[in-house]
Design an enzyme around this catalytic site. Structure first.
Site, PDB file in Angstrom:
ATOM      1  N   CYS A 180      -0.287 -14.274  12.989  1.00 46.19           N
ATOM      2  CA  CYS A 180      -1.591 -13.905  12.411  1.00 46.19           C
ATOM      3  C   CYS A 180      -1.817 -14.504  11.012  1.00 46.19           C
ATOM      4  O   CYS A 180      -2.926 -14.465  10.494  1.00 46.19           O
ATOM      5  CB  CYS A 180      -1.753 -12.391  12.380  1.00 46.19           C
ATOM      6  SG  CYS A 180      -1.539 -11.636  13.987  1.00 46.19           S
ATOM      7  N   HIS A 240      -7.166 -10.934   7.375  1.00 50.35           N
ATOM      8  CA  HIS A 240      -6.863 -10.975   8.812  1.00 50.35           C
ATOM      9  C   HIS A 240      -7.423  -9.715   9.455  1.00 50.35           C
ATOM     10  O   HIS A 240      -7.264  -8.614   8.929  1.00 50.35           O
ATOM     11  CB  HIS A 240      -5.351 -11.066   9.009  1.00 50.35           C
ATOM     12  CG  HIS A 240      -4.939 -10.829  10.420  1.00 50.35           C
ATOM     13  ND1 HIS A 240      -5.538 -11.476  11.479  1.00 50.35           N
ATOM     14  CD2 HIS A 240      -4.010  -9.993  10.961  1.00 50.35           C
ATOM     15  CE1 HIS A 240      -4.989 -11.062  12.602  1.00 50.35           C
ATOM     16  NE2 HIS A 240      -4.066 -10.163  12.317  1.00 50.35           N
ATOM     17  N   ASN A 298      -8.300  -8.114  17.343  1.00 51.24           N
ATOM     18  CA  ASN A 298      -7.381  -8.948  16.565  1.00 51.24           C
ATOM     19  C   ASN A 298      -7.178 -10.259  17.330  1.00 51.24           C
ATOM     20  O   ASN A 298      -6.563 -10.269  18.393  1.00 51.24           O
ATOM     21  CB  ASN A 298      -6.061  -8.189  16.389  1.00 51.24           C
ATOM     22  CG  ASN A 298      -5.025  -8.977  15.607  1.00 51.24           C
ATOM     23  OD1 ASN A 298      -5.172 -10.175  15.392  1.00 51.24           O
ATOM     24  ND2 ASN A 298      -3.971  -8.301  15.202  1.00 51.24           N
TER      25      ASN A 298
HETATM   26  N1  ACO Z   1      -5.227   5.159  23.759  1.00 49.20           N
HETATM   27  C1  ACO Z   1      -4.969   6.478  23.690  1.00 49.20           C
HETATM   28  N2  ACO Z   1      -3.861   6.971  23.120  1.00 49.20           N
HETATM   29  C2  ACO Z   1      -2.975   6.117  22.611  1.00 49.20           C
HETATM   30  C3  ACO Z   1      -3.178   4.708  22.647  1.00 49.20           C
HETATM   31  C4  ACO Z   1      -4.349   4.258  23.256  1.00 49.20           C
HETATM   32  N3  ACO Z   1      -4.648   2.938  23.349  1.00 49.20           N
HETATM   33  N4  ACO Z   1      -2.127   4.114  22.069  1.00 49.20           N
HETATM   34  C5  ACO Z   1      -1.291   5.095  21.650  1.00 49.20           C
HETATM   35  N5  ACO Z   1      -1.805   6.291  21.984  1.00 49.20           N
HETATM   36  C6  ACO Z   1      -1.231   7.615  21.710  1.00 49.20           C
HETATM   37  C7  ACO Z   1       0.277   7.575  21.619  1.00 49.20           C
HETATM   38  O1  ACO Z   1       0.859   7.645  22.907  1.00 49.20           O
HETATM   39  C8  ACO Z   1       0.550   8.793  20.783  1.00 49.20           C
HETATM   40  O2  ACO Z   1       0.474   9.937  21.608  1.00 49.20           O
HETATM   41  P1  ACO Z   1       1.493  11.178  21.385  1.00 49.20           P
HETATM   42  O3  ACO Z   1       1.184  11.669  19.995  1.00 49.20           O
HETATM   43  O4  ACO Z   1       1.077  12.089  22.472  1.00 49.20           O
HETATM   44  O5  ACO Z   1       2.839  10.568  21.531  1.00 49.20           O
HETATM   45  C9  ACO Z   1      -0.617   8.835  19.819  1.00 49.20           C
HETATM   46  O6  ACO Z   1      -1.662   8.039  20.421  1.00 49.20           O
HETATM   47  C10 ACO Z   1      -0.299   8.281  18.440  1.00 49.20           C
HETATM   48  O7  ACO Z   1       0.371   7.021  18.600  1.00 49.20           O
HETATM   49  P2  ACO Z   1       0.845   6.202  17.353  1.00 49.20           P
HETATM   50  O8  ACO Z   1       1.490   4.931  17.811  1.00 49.20           O
HETATM   51  O9  ACO Z   1       1.615   7.101  16.452  1.00 49.20           O
HETATM   52  O10 ACO Z   1      -0.561   5.878  16.688  1.00 49.20           O
HETATM   53  P3  ACO Z   1      -0.873   5.287  15.281  1.00 49.20           P
HETATM   54  O11 ACO Z   1      -1.715   6.226  14.530  1.00 49.20           O
HETATM   55  O12 ACO Z   1       0.339   4.730  14.612  1.00 49.20           O
HETATM   56  O13 ACO Z   1      -1.800   4.057  15.659  1.00 49.20           O
HETATM   57  C11 ACO Z   1      -1.742   1.676  15.800  1.00 49.20           C
HETATM   58  C12 ACO Z   1      -1.274   2.982  16.413  1.00 49.20           C
HETATM   59  C13 ACO Z   1      -3.255   1.592  15.892  1.00 49.20           C
HETATM   60  C14 ACO Z   1      -1.131   0.503  16.571  1.00 49.20           C
HETATM   61  C15 ACO Z   1      -1.304   1.676  14.324  1.00 49.20           C
HETATM   62  O14 ACO Z   1       0.069   1.925  14.207  1.00 49.20           O
HETATM   63  C16 ACO Z   1      -1.620   0.393  13.675  1.00 49.20           C
HETATM   64  O15 ACO Z   1      -2.759   0.096  13.409  1.00 49.20           O
HETATM   65  N6  ACO Z   1      -0.618  -0.414  13.344  1.00 49.20           N
HETATM   66  C17 ACO Z   1      -0.824  -1.717  12.786  1.00 49.20           C
HETATM   67  C18 ACO Z   1      -0.516  -2.659  13.823  1.00 49.20           C
HETATM   68  C19 ACO Z   1      -1.461  -3.777  13.948  1.00 49.20           C
HETATM   69  O16 ACO Z   1      -2.570  -3.792  13.476  1.00 49.20           O
HETATM   70  N7  ACO Z   1      -0.969  -4.756  14.626  1.00 49.20           N
HETATM   71  C20 ACO Z   1      -1.716  -5.908  14.909  1.00 49.20           C
HETATM   72  C21 ACO Z   1      -0.784  -7.014  15.060  1.00 49.20           C
HETATM   73  S1  ACO Z   1       0.048  -7.342  13.612  1.00 49.20           S
HETATM   74  C22 ACO Z   1      -0.981  -8.030  12.648  1.00 49.20           C
HETATM   75  O17 ACO Z   1      -1.944  -8.576  13.080  1.00 49.20           O
HETATM   76  C23 ACO Z   1      -0.657  -7.928  11.251  1.00 49.20           C
END
Ligand code: ACO
Length: 325
Positions: A119, A252, A282
């Site tokens: 990215c 990004h 993304n």
């Molecule tokens: N739909 C519904 N529920 C979901 C989904 C979904 N797509 N994905 C996860 N969940 C659920 C999980 O199972 C979990 O349920 P539980 O509490 O019953 O176990 C709950 O939602 C919370 O999951 P987390 O992984 O803790 O959610 P979080 O708040 O951390 O959000 C996310 C996840 C959006 C990926 C976040 O961590 C994030 O934004 N991280 C940054 C990663 C990123 O942007 N990466 C892009 C690539 S890297 C880059 O470009 C820099």
């Protein structure tokens, strides 16, 4: 007289197939994977993404973006003497997407190569092109970010497959007596390889290892917000400028919450941040040039504006480029 590089045209391209969160949720539900528009919007800010049709490759998206950038710059492909494509999803292991794209543009002879920094790929590629122009190795470069991330998504993993999209963006970068690109700042730290990776690959129909994206979302989030602030401050210091000099932050486009956090740390209001993650998801190395082009074409970004481009991604890699447009 000093030699600099300057962006003279921007372009982008999105494959026509657009899926809203509701469309994606319906497709995933048919495979037993549950998600919702509410969850995706709330956690990421994403509302829709584009996916390339089967058989459409990175170079197909990239060449359309490149043509649009050439047109905006008033240049012919034959005038270009350097092509760099930032991508992690090239058409094949080799030749590079840049060589394939060069042929699709109908030109030959100039150097063409890919940069792989996930990215951060576009800020890496722009930095390399800027350096080559400054040394006299090139005078008119096409710098392209193009991705088909849909090909490496695990559609049984709802924590990752809702985040990404396909697309391409491009700029024409030309030698100039005045900047242009004011300062650049790149970094990498390979110890974080495990938090965001595609450990295997597909070649000639053979799958070796796991060829799909794996991510520790929370670890990525924490690392991203820290390094984006550091890179912004470092590039401003190199340029002898401050946050107050930034007209537009083009980060990004991974997640609206990462962008809000970066803007807060830099004391920039969100109306100075270009946001397209809601419509594109993304798109990895394509996200910054796609956002730049959409803001240029909508008239929000004007000639003379100062832009802070910031990338962060797998590797881990990160960096920033300060631009006077
Ligand atoms: N739909 C519904 N529920 C979901 C989904 C979904 N797509 N994905 C996860 N969940 C659920 C999980 O199972 C979990 O349920 P539980 O509490 O019953 O176990 C709950 O939602 C919370 O999951 P987390 O992984 O803790 O959610 P979080 O708040 O951390 O959000 C996310 C996840 C959006 C990926 C976040 O961590 C994030 O934004 N991280 C940054 C990663 C990123 O942007 N990466 C892009 C690539 S890297 C880059 O470009 C820099």
């Amino acid at each position: 007289m000093s030699r600099y590089s300057r962006i003279t045209g921007t372009g982008s391209y999105l494959p026509p197939r657009r899926l809203t969160n509701a469309d994606l949720a319906t497709e995933l539900a048919s495979q037993g994977v549950e998600t919702s528009d509410d969850w995706i919007v709330d956690r990421t800010g994403i509302r829709a993404r584009h996916f390339a049709d089967p058989g459409v490759c990175c170079s197909d998206l990239g060449v359309e973006a490149a043509r649009n950038a050439l047109q905006a710059a008033g240049r012919q492909a034959s005038e270009i003497d350097l092509i760099i494509v930032a991508t992690s999803t090239p058409d094949m292991v080799f030749p590079s997407a840049a060589c394939i794209l060069q042929n699709k543009l109908g030109v030959a002879g100039c150097p063409a190569f890919d940069v792989q920094a996930v990215c951060s790929g576009f800020v890496y590629a722009l930095t390399v092109a800027d350096a080559m122009i400054k040394t006299g190795a090139a005078t008119k470069a096409l710098v392209i970010g193009a991705e088909v991330f849909s090909r490496i998504l695990d559609f049984t993993d709802r924590t990752t497959c809702v985040l990404f999209g396909d697309g391409a963006g491009a700029v024409v970068l030309e030698a100039s007596d005045t900047p242009g690109i004011v300062a650049t700042d790149l970094h990498a730290d390979g110890k974080h390889v495990g938090i965001l990776c595609v450990p295997g690959h597909v070649s000639g129909g053979q799958v070796l290892g796991n060829p799909l994206l794996q991510m520790d979302g929370q670890a990525v989030f924490k690392l991203a917000v820290g390094v984006l602030e550091d890179a912004a401050r470092a590039v401003l210091a190199k340029a002898g400028r401050t946050e107050a000099d930034i007209d537009w932050l083009i980060p990004h486009q991974a997640n609206i919450r990462i962008m809000q956090s970066t803007a807060r740390k830099l004391k920039l209001p969100m109306d100075k941040v270009i946001v397209t993650v809601d419509q594109h998801g993304n798109t990895s190395a394509a996200s910054i040039p796609l956002a730049l082009d959409s803001a240029v074409r909508s008239g929000r970004i004007q000639k003379g504006d100062t832009l802070m481009l910031e990338g962060v991604g797998g590797g881990f890699t990160w960096g920033a480029v300060l631009v006077d447009l």
